[in-house]
Design an enzyme around this catalytic site. Structure first.
Site, PDB file in Angstrom:
ATOM      1  N   HIS A 149       1.740   4.408  -2.836  1.00 41.02           N
ATOM      2  CA  HIS A 149       1.792   5.867  -2.686  1.00 41.02           C
ATOM      3  C   HIS A 149       3.099   6.406  -3.257  1.00 41.02           C
ATOM      4  CE1 HIS A 149      -1.770   6.579  -0.262  1.00 41.02           C
ATOM      5  NE2 HIS A 149      -1.428   5.588   0.562  1.00 41.02           N
ATOM      6  N   HIS A 152       0.826  -1.200   0.000  1.00 36.49           N
ATOM      7  CA  HIS A 152       0.000   0.000   0.000  1.00 36.49           C
ATOM      8  C   HIS A 152       0.868   1.260   0.000  1.00 36.49           C
ATOM      9  CE1 HIS A 152      -3.477   2.539   1.061  1.00 36.49           C
ATOM     10  NE2 HIS A 152      -2.615   3.163   1.846  1.00 36.49           N
ATOM     11  N   GLU A 153       1.833   1.310   0.917  1.00 33.43           N
ATOM     12  CA  GLU A 153       2.693   2.495   1.012  1.00 33.43           C
ATOM     13  C   GLU A 153       3.602   2.609  -0.212  1.00 33.43           C
ATOM     14  OE1 GLU A 153       2.020   4.794   3.008  1.00 33.43           O
ATOM     15  OE2 GLU A 153       0.683   3.635   4.295  1.00 33.43           O
TER      16      GLU A 153
END
Length: 159
Positions: A114, A110-111
């Site tokens: 980003h 997820h990170e």
């Protein structure tokens, strides 16, 4: 008597300081800290890394950095202590939340998403740091960017 009309009817707007203002604020708060270098070296760099911060945030970072250094039995505060303090002020305390390997993997993807999206977007702010350390604010990780201090953005930059 304090609640009568006219007592507290004035409001003063105080804008967030720009990089020069943050540097000046850091200069004030760094005076009382034993640093591993010159205060001017720290204040300029820390001011650049803390866009949007106000005096209270800067005071918190300086105090927290001194606490971090003391916990590590150090005689002087260095940049690593300030980085740890900034993470704590922005994200909160490190959580002792126990995450399985699968949960950590999901948070890492997820990170990373980003980070990759920010890297490939033309007008995105530069990426400073990505972490999957859970924080007390409920975040399981975060991507930290260095926003430019712009007052106006074009339609293309927003979209």
């Amino acid at each position: 008597a304090l609640t009568r009309p006219g007592r507290f009817d004035r409001q003063i707007q105080v804008e967030q300081p720009d990089i020069a203002g943050r540097k000046a604020i850091f200069d004030v708060y760094l005076r009382g800290i034993t640093l591993d270098g010159q205060p001017e070296d720290y204040s300029g760099r820390l001011a650049a890394l803390t866009p949007g911060f106000v005096g209270a945030d800067i005071a918190n970072i300086c105090n927290e950095a001194a606490i971090v250094a003391a916990r590590r039995d150090k005689k002087k505060v260095d940049l690593k202590d300030f980085e740890t303090a900034t993470d704590r002020v922005i994200g909160g305390l490190e959580s002792k939340k126990i995450m399985s390997l699968e949960e950590r993997r999901i948070v890492a993807y997820h990170e990373a998403g980003h980070a990759v999206a920010g890297w490939n977007l033309e007008f995105a702010d530069p990426l400073l740091k990505v972490t999957i350390v859970p924080r007390g604010s409920g975040a399981l990780g975060f991507a930290q960017y260095l926003p430019k201090e712009l007052f106006l953005r074009t339609r293309e930059q927003i979209l």
